[in-house]
Design an enzyme around this catalytic site. Structure first.
Site, mmCIF file in Angstrom:
data_model
loop_
_atom_site.group_PDB
_atom_site.id
_atom_site.type_symbol
_atom_site.label_atom_id
_atom_site.label_comp_id
_atom_site.label_asym_id
_atom_site.label_seq_id
_atom_site.Cartn_x
_atom_site.Cartn_y
_atom_site.Cartn_z
ATOM 1 N N LYS A 1 0.838 -1.213 0.000
ATOM 2 C CA LYS A 1 0.000 0.000 0.000
ATOM 3 C C LYS A 1 0.870 1.259 0.000
ATOM 4 O O LYS A 1 0.647 2.176 -0.791
ATOM 5 C CB LYS A 1 -0.902 0.001 1.236
ATOM 6 C CG LYS A 1 -1.590 1.337 1.471
ATOM 7 C CD LYS A 1 -2.447 1.355 2.723
ATOM 8 C CE LYS A 1 -1.739 1.783 3.966
ATOM 9 N NZ LYS A 1 -1.675 3.203 4.263
ATOM 10 N N ASN A 2 1.832 1.315 0.922
ATOM 11 C CA ASN A 2 2.549 2.586 1.078
ATOM 12 C C ASN A 2 3.515 2.881 -0.072
ATOM 13 O O ASN A 2 3.926 4.023 -0.254
ATOM 14 C CB ASN A 2 3.226 2.651 2.458
ATOM 15 C CG ASN A 2 2.173 2.826 3.555
ATOM 16 O OD1 ASN A 2 1.022 3.165 3.270
ATOM 17 N ND2 ASN A 2 2.558 2.577 4.801
ATOM 18 N N CYS B 1 -5.287 7.977 8.940
ATOM 19 C CA CYS B 1 -5.479 7.510 10.314
ATOM 20 C C CYS B 1 -5.233 8.638 11.318
ATOM 21 O O CYS B 1 -4.405 9.509 11.090
ATOM 22 C CB CYS B 1 -4.517 6.358 10.605
ATOM 23 S SG CYS B 1 -4.867 4.888 9.638
ATOM 24 N N ARG C 1 -0.896 15.313 13.035
ATOM 25 C CA ARG C 1 -0.046 14.791 11.942
ATOM 26 C C ARG C 1 0.452 15.975 11.113
ATOM 27 O O ARG C 1 -0.127 16.321 10.088
ATOM 28 C CB ARG C 1 -0.822 13.766 11.109
ATOM 29 C CG ARG C 1 -1.121 12.511 11.906
ATOM 30 C CD ARG C 1 -1.712 11.413 11.076
ATOM 31 N NE ARG C 1 -0.773 10.807 10.148
ATOM 32 C CZ ARG C 1 -1.030 9.722 9.425
ATOM 33 N NH1 ARG C 1 -2.183 9.128 9.551
ATOM 34 N NH2 ARG C 1 -0.126 9.242 8.589
ATOM 35 N N ASP D 1 3.682 0.433 12.147
ATOM 36 C CA ASP D 1 2.461 -0.089 11.527
ATOM 37 C C ASP D 1 2.185 -1.551 11.903
ATOM 38 O O ASP D 1 1.156 -2.108 11.520
ATOM 39 C CB ASP D 1 2.517 0.062 10.002
ATOM 40 C CG ASP D 1 2.512 1.531 9.584
ATOM 41 O OD1 ASP D 1 2.181 2.382 10.437
ATOM 42 O OD2 ASP D 1 2.848 1.833 8.428
ATOM 43 N N ARG E 1 -9.129 -0.002 3.668
ATOM 44 C CA ARG E 1 -8.181 0.955 3.072
ATOM 45 C C ARG E 1 -6.837 0.298 2.775
ATOM 46 O O ARG E 1 -6.109 0.746 1.897
ATOM 47 C CB ARG E 1 -7.931 2.128 4.036
ATOM 48 C CG ARG E 1 -8.983 3.200 4.021
ATOM 49 C CD ARG E 1 -8.558 4.370 4.891
ATOM 50 N NE ARG E 1 -7.132 4.612 4.716
ATOM 51 C CZ ARG E 1 -6.280 4.926 5.693
ATOM 52 N NH1 ARG E 1 -6.692 5.077 6.916
ATOM 53 N NH2 ARG E 1 -5.011 5.119 5.424
HETATM 54 C C1 EPZ Z 1 3.850 6.959 6.777
HETATM 55 O O1 EPZ Z 1 3.077 8.022 7.321
HETATM 56 C C2 EPZ Z 1 2.904 5.797 6.581
HETATM 57 N N1 EPZ Z 1 1.877 6.188 5.637
HETATM 58 C C3 EPZ Z 1 2.308 5.369 7.923
HETATM 59 O O2 EPZ Z 1 1.575 4.189 7.696
HETATM 60 C C4 EPZ Z 1 3.427 5.065 8.915
HETATM 61 O O3 EPZ Z 1 2.875 4.851 10.197
HETATM 62 C C5 EPZ Z 1 4.438 6.205 8.989
HETATM 63 O O4 EPZ Z 1 4.894 6.569 7.659
HETATM 64 C C6 EPZ Z 1 5.667 5.869 9.817
HETATM 65 O O5 EPZ Z 1 6.289 4.723 9.306
HETATM 66 C C7 EPZ Z 1 2.142 6.150 4.338
HETATM 67 O O6 EPZ Z 1 3.207 5.770 3.886
HETATM 68 C C8 EPZ Z 1 1.035 6.564 3.436
HETATM 69 P P1 EPZ Z 1 5.936 10.174 8.923
HETATM 70 P P2 EPZ Z 1 3.669 9.502 7.334
HETATM 71 O O7 EPZ Z 1 5.978 11.452 8.195
HETATM 72 O O8 EPZ Z 1 4.534 9.672 6.150
HETATM 73 C C9 EPZ Z 1 6.322 13.402 12.477
HETATM 74 C C10 EPZ Z 1 -0.280 2.747 7.746
HETATM 75 O O9 EPZ Z 1 -0.829 2.198 8.721
HETATM 76 N N2 EPZ Z 1 6.275 14.433 11.409
HETATM 77 O O10 EPZ Z 1 7.070 9.214 8.726
HETATM 78 O O11 EPZ Z 1 2.538 10.418 7.535
HETATM 79 C C11 EPZ Z 1 4.988 12.699 12.656
HETATM 80 O O12 EPZ Z 1 4.125 13.428 13.498
HETATM 81 C C12 EPZ Z 1 0.135 4.199 7.811
HETATM 82 O O13 EPZ Z 1 -0.075 2.169 6.668
HETATM 83 C C13 EPZ Z 1 6.494 15.754 11.728
HETATM 84 O O14 EPZ Z 1 6.721 16.110 12.891
HETATM 85 O O15 EPZ Z 1 4.564 9.438 8.656
HETATM 86 C C14 EPZ Z 1 5.426 11.374 13.230
HETATM 87 O O16 EPZ Z 1 5.594 11.496 14.617
HETATM 88 C C15 EPZ Z 1 -0.385 4.864 9.013
HETATM 89 N N3 EPZ Z 1 6.451 16.668 10.716
HETATM 90 C C16 EPZ Z 1 6.794 11.111 12.581
HETATM 91 O O17 EPZ Z 1 7.227 12.396 12.088
HETATM 92 C C17 EPZ Z 1 6.217 16.312 9.428
HETATM 93 O O18 EPZ Z 1 6.206 17.203 8.564
HETATM 94 C C18 EPZ Z 1 6.803 10.149 11.414
HETATM 95 O O19 EPZ Z 1 5.788 10.501 10.464
HETATM 96 C C19 EPZ Z 1 6.002 14.973 9.122
HETATM 97 C C20 EPZ Z 1 6.035 14.041 10.131
#
Ligand code: EPZ
Length: 417
Positions: free
Chosen positions: A22-23, A117, A122, A305, A397
């Site tokens: 998916k991702n 989610c 976020r 995840d 999803r």
């Molecule tokens: C991706 O989300 C995945 N989604 C998520 O999977 C997964 O949990 C996550 O990466 C972490 O591995 C997709 O790939 C579509 P991040 P993403 O930016 O990209 C902070 C699933 O179940 N952050 O790596 O949104 C954030 O708050 C989904 O398949 C900032 O502070 O996650 C978090 O604490 C759910 N500022 C951490 O970084 C930003 O601008 C990691 O988030 C961006 C993120």
């Protein structure tokens, strides 16, 4: 509203084939906008997030044609629009990737903040920092994120936190920028490497994907390609967790075992036997799971995840397990649902303490998000009696044919209206 009904206590045995990731899919599909000719993307998972991204692509003006259930041909040449409205973006987090992809294509994107989610706040500050480093101006107007540049030029971006989304978005925007972009402290997830391989096959010049420093030399043109998505590491991990939970014996096929290493280590600690082959892993279990400590971290750490699914298994573990959530501020909303089934879990900030009980009992629970929903399935499969899971649109999803795949392994699970 549809629900899943599970009669627990059946040992899972047999073989399950894992679908495309998916991702990866939700990053690669917007990336097609950067091509100057059609792309064919294969091994897509049949899930609602993929359908949502394809709908956005066609509403932007791309010609999207499914050749079969898992293969799509996308001709982006007619795309002139650069706006993704709230109505188009609300159901999925990955809509933010249209910011980078449209910026890379036409130096302008206007995208409503993404849905997906709910794990607390976020933010997208790191995505914005990246776009600004490439020379774009970012404005938030009328609830839309407007990103615009006269011309994009390569830049240096240090990510204060490892962010998958920011790494993807900066890569999408930078591949056609003038000059060299460096992303330091980049995410290293398998889907980052998959996206880089896809873009490189279109003619991009990306080096270092899979390490924490990615270097992108901008190119003028990218051409369409045929590309096949990698298998889904988290779907595989979910079936592995279910095999452990039901003391089963399951061959999980069409996987890249290297992507599953951190999961394999943990389920072995719980007492499972894991046999790794070239493109499959066999998981068997014949005891009650042993307690375990799990800390989630960016790849190659244990994936956040997989945290809820593994927590579900540990609710019937021997002793007290500790789960430390190292990525999201709030990813324990599902604990309340597990408690309804008799689990003993205490949450203290980003840690959960699980006091293993002999068994869970089926009852009515909710899928509060995608992986939380997967955890409810795992819990339902091992619980005594009937578990009814509501709000399953979250599960749809991200999991292809989840009922059919579990039924083929011997589970008593059905979808009802
Ligand atoms: C991706 O989300 C995945 N989604 C998520 O999977 C997964 O949990 C996550 O990466 C972490 O591995 C997709 O790939 C579509 P991040 P993403 O930016 O990209 C902070 C699933 O179940 N952050 O790596 O949104 C954030 O708050 C989904 O398949 C900032 O502070 O996650 C978090 O604490 C759910 N500022 C951490 O970084 C930003 O601008 C990691 O988030 C961006 C993120």
């Amino acid at each position: 509203m549809e629900k899943f009904v599970i009669n627990g206590g059946k040992r899972l045995c047999g073989e399950v084939r894992i679908s495309g990731a998916k991702n990866s899919a939700v990053a690669i599909l917007p990336g097609v906008l950067l091509a100057e000719s059609p792309c064919v993307i294969e091994n897509l998972p049949e899930i609602s997030d993929v359908r949502s991204v394809c709908t956005v692509l066609s509403r932007l003006g791309a010609n999207v044609e499914f050749l079969d259930n898992t293969t799509v041909r996308i001709d982006p040449t007619g795309v002139k629009a650069f706006t993704v409205t709230e109505e188009m973006s609300k159901s999925m987090r990955a809509s933010s990737y249209f910011m980078g992809a449209l910026l890379g294509r036409m130096n302008h994107s206007r995208v409503a903040p993404p849905g997906g989610c709910d794990f607390g706040v976020r933010p997208i500050d790191l995505h914005i920092k990246g776009f600004e480093a490439l020379g774009a101006k970012v404005m938030i107007e009328d609830g839309m994120v407007d990103v615009k540049a006269d011309a994009l030029s390569g830049g240096y971006v240090y990510l204060d936190l490892v962010s998958v989304g920011a790494t993807v978005n900066i890569m999408l925007a930078a591949v056609k920028a003038n000059g060299v972009t460096v992303i330091e402290n980049a995410a290293r997830e398998p889907h980052i490497v998959d996206l880089a391989n896809f873009l490189n096959s279109m003619g991009a010049n990306i080096m270092g994907a899979g390490t924490n420093a990615i270097k992108i030399r901008g190119v003028e043109h990218l051409h369409g390609v045929d590309y096949s998505i990698i298998p889904d590491q988290i779907e595989a991990g979910t079936y592995m967790a279910a095999a452990v939970a039901t003391k089963g014996d399951v061959l999980v096929t069409n996987v890249i075992p290297k992507h599953l290493e951190s999961i394999i280590v943990k389920i072995r600690e719980m007492g499972a036997k894991v046999e790794e082959n070239d493109e499959s892993v066999r998981v068997s279990m014949d005891t009650r799971p042993r307690m375990c400590k799990v800390k989630t971290m960016p790849h190659p750490g244990f994936p956040t995840d997989m945290q809820p699914q593994v927590a579900a298994v540990l609710t019937v573990g021997e002793g007290t397990s500790i789960i430390n959530e190292g990525v999201w501020d709030s990813r324990f909303r599902y604990v309340e649902q597990l408690s309804l089934m008799g689990a003993e879990v205490q949450v203290d900030g980003k840690r959960a303490f699980i006091n293993g009980v002999e068994k869970l009992s089926g009852t009515r629970v909710r899928a509060v998000d995608l992986r939380a929903g997967a955890a409810m399935i795992v819990a339902g499969l091992m619980a005594e009696g009937e578990t009814i899971i509501e709000d399953i649109e979250h599960i749809d999803r991200g999991y292809e044919n989840v009922v059919g795949k579990f039924m083929a392994l011997g589970a008593d699970i059905k979808r009802i209206n």
